[in-house]
Design an enzyme around this catalytic site. Structure first.
Site, PDB file in Angstrom:
ATOM      1  N   SER A 210       4.237   4.008  -6.887  1.00 52.93           N
ATOM      2  CA  SER A 210       2.875   3.507  -6.820  1.00 52.93           C
ATOM      3  C   SER A 210       2.019   4.084  -7.956  1.00 52.93           C
ATOM      4  O   SER A 210       2.343   3.904  -9.122  1.00 52.93           O
ATOM      5  CB  SER A 210       2.280   3.819  -5.448  1.00 52.93           C
ATOM      6  OG  SER A 210       1.100   3.086  -5.231  1.00 52.93           O
ATOM      7  N   ASP A 402       6.997  -6.211  -1.242  1.00 59.57           N
ATOM      8  CA  ASP A 402       5.770  -5.421  -1.331  1.00 59.57           C
ATOM      9  C   ASP A 402       4.637  -6.319  -1.793  1.00 59.57           C
ATOM     10  O   ASP A 402       4.738  -6.969  -2.831  1.00 59.57           O
ATOM     11  CB  ASP A 402       5.970  -4.266  -2.321  1.00 59.57           C
ATOM     12  CG  ASP A 402       4.718  -3.419  -2.501  1.00 59.57           C
ATOM     13  OD1 ASP A 402       3.834  -3.465  -1.617  1.00 59.57           O
ATOM     14  OD2 ASP A 402       4.638  -2.694  -3.515  1.00 59.57           O
ATOM     15  N   HIS A 455       6.869  -1.327  -0.345  1.00 56.15           N
ATOM     16  CA  HIS A 455       6.240  -0.400  -1.286  1.00 56.15           C
ATOM     17  C   HIS A 455       6.987   0.926  -1.366  1.00 56.15           C
ATOM     18  O   HIS A 455       7.033   1.543  -2.426  1.00 56.15           O
ATOM     19  CB  HIS A 455       4.794  -0.165  -0.847  1.00 56.15           C
ATOM     20  CG  HIS A 455       3.919   0.419  -1.899  1.00 56.15           C
ATOM     21  ND1 HIS A 455       3.628  -0.235  -3.075  1.00 56.15           N
ATOM     22  CD2 HIS A 455       3.254   1.611  -1.963  1.00 56.15           C
ATOM     23  CE1 HIS A 455       2.817   0.512  -3.809  1.00 56.15           C
ATOM     24  NE2 HIS A 455       2.586   1.635  -3.158  1.00 56.15           N
TER      25      HIS A 455
END
Length: 482
Positions: A210, A402, A455
């Site tokens: 991320s 995601d 994610h």
């Protein structure tokens, strides 16, 4: 008579110094061992033996004897504690370190960052790629057979200051941002390696997910720029579902929703018409079109569009029977929060030693919202290209379900780098099944998708994640046949 007195005084002084010298020497020179068969008890009873306690090193102080509730079959060492990154300002970052289950002098060191900004890497340790997961009772742990410490020594760092157990004794002037965080992360690594000098010569990889799409390359860049000062053997960087260029990536969310049947054709058309068409742009209609699409997200886990939501945050009185680690528990974040806020757990991992006046949370939302806005939108591709030009291998992997950072958005960023494809798009396999798809580019960049992952790839598809990681640090291709 005077001369005789002087001589007597001199003799007394000489005798005193002689005796003092003998006593001093006896305190520094060890006595010989008694001859075999002769007891020494009678000879040394008139001496007072002084024993000096050894002072444990900072590394020894950080050794975790045992995590509360951990399984009994733990053979590797764990460490936890604080490292100063700015002593005058009182800034300290917390780390958790697990040695590999296969110790060796050449086993690499991997540094892991979660994203946010402001999300704790202890989430990565206890929900994703670390050796343990937390049971539903919030008190006990069970083993993760697909932990990355199967292949490497893994260092989890809570950064920036204000994340998790990391703290500052002085107020932070202005908003936090990428530059100061990269400096702190570099100082942490330099100081940590002084505490653990046996890892100085190891191959080092930096990994994360991320917003670590910022942390990882920025730290790698500083390492390369300063390697004439402190040599760090950086070999590669590995980033999952990376935030690399929001100006490009933000445009892919609604398209991704439409391609997965989460919004209607009409909703998509209205958004395109009133929000993206320069001739027909209408702020009010664009706002309404966006609101209708955003409303659909409230029914979804945006981090994995096919995962169930956590509908019951209550801990169980007894741990649920865990039949398989392959089925991610949507409430695992609640279990981890409960576990890390237990006093005995914090004492065991040497955390919260200054009694921070707030509880541990997976993400610091205040820090997230106050982050430097310009830093959020900076493009990281120039740094990636610099790293690649200096021989650092780069792998970007992305879960294919995601919604926060769709794989299509990451691929779009890669395409802007204008790299030559050396191995075209193809499937890769785990245990005879397709694990995802991959493509290789000139300059040592590999892009990988992970089938059925969101994610947090190691949470959703732990076997696939371990295979990707193993392939990367061994510098071998992902399996190309079933």
């Amino acid at each position: 008579m005077g001369k005789r007195q002087d001589w007597s005084v001199t003799a007394c002084i000489f005798l005193f110094l002689s005796l003092a010298s003998q006593i001093h020497c006896r305190s520094h020179i060890p006595f010989p061992s008694p001859k075999r068969g002769v007891s020494s008890s009678g000879d040394t009873s008139h001496f007072n033996v002084i024993q000096r306690e050894s002072v444990p090193s900072p590394k020894d102080k950080d050794l975790i004897q045992q995590l509360p509730g951990q399984p009994s079959d733990v053979t590797f060492k764990q460490y936890g504690g604080y490292v100063a990154v700015n002593k005058p300002a009182g800034r300290f970052l917390y780390y958790y370190f697990v040695e590999t289950i296969k110790p060796g002098n050449t086993t690499p060191l991997v540094i892991w960052f979660n994203g946010g900004p402001g999300c704790s890497s202890l989430g990565g340790a206890f929900k994703e790629l670390g050796p343990f997961r937390v049971h539903s009772d919030g008190k006990t742990l069970f083993r993760n057979p697909y932990s990355w410490n199967n292949e490497a020594n893994v260092l989890f760092l809570e950064t920036p200051v204000g994340t998790g157990f990391s703290y500052s004794n002085s107020p932070i002037n202005g908003k936090q941002g990428d530059k100061a965080t990269a400096e702190d992360n570099y100082m942490f690594l330099v100081n940590w390696l002084e505490r653990f000098p046996e890892y100085k010569g190891r191959d080092i990889y930096i990994a994360g997910q991320s917003y670590a799409g910022h942390y990882v390359p920025q730290l790698a860049q500083i390492i390369l720029h300063r390697n004439n000062q402190t040599l760090i053997n950086l070999r590669g960087i590995l980033i999952g579902n990376p935030s690399l260029n929001r100006e490009i990536q933000d445009d892919f969310g609604y398209k991704f929703m439409f391609s997965h049947g989460l919004i209607s054709q009409q909703q998509m058309d209205n958004y395109n018409k009133f929000c993206t068409d320069s001739d027909l742009y209408d702020w009010d209609k664009c706002h309404l079109a966006s609101q209708k699409i955003e409303a659909q997200k409230t029914h979804l886990d945006i981090y994995n569009i096919y995962a169930p939501l956590c509908l019951n945050s209550t801990l169980s009185s007894e741990p649920k029977k865990c039949t398989t680690i392959m089925k991610a528990d949507p409430c695992s974040g609640n279990y981890l929060k409960a576990y890390l806020n237990i006093k005995e757990v914090q004492e065991a991992i040497h955390a919260n030693t200054t009694k921070i006046p707030y509880e541990w949370t997976s993400c610091n939302t205040k820090l997230l919202w106050e982050w430097n806005e310009k830093d959020r939108y900076v493009s990281l591709t120039p740094i990636l290209q610099e790293l690649m030009g200096k021989g650092v291998r780069v792998m970007l992997y992305n879960g294919d379900v995601d919604l926060v950072i769709p794989f299509t958005s990451t691929l779009a960023v890669v395409k802007t780098m204008n790299l030559t494809v050396v191995k075209e798009w193809r499937p890769w396999f785990t245990g005879g099944h397709v694990g995802g798809f991959t493509e290789d580019y000139k300059g040592n960049l590999t892009f990988v998708t992970v089938k059925g992952a969101g994610h947090s790839v190691p949470t959703d598809q732990p076997i696939h994640a371990l295979n990707i990681f193993t392939s990367f640090i061994r510098n071998t291709p992902l399996p190309q046949t079933a």
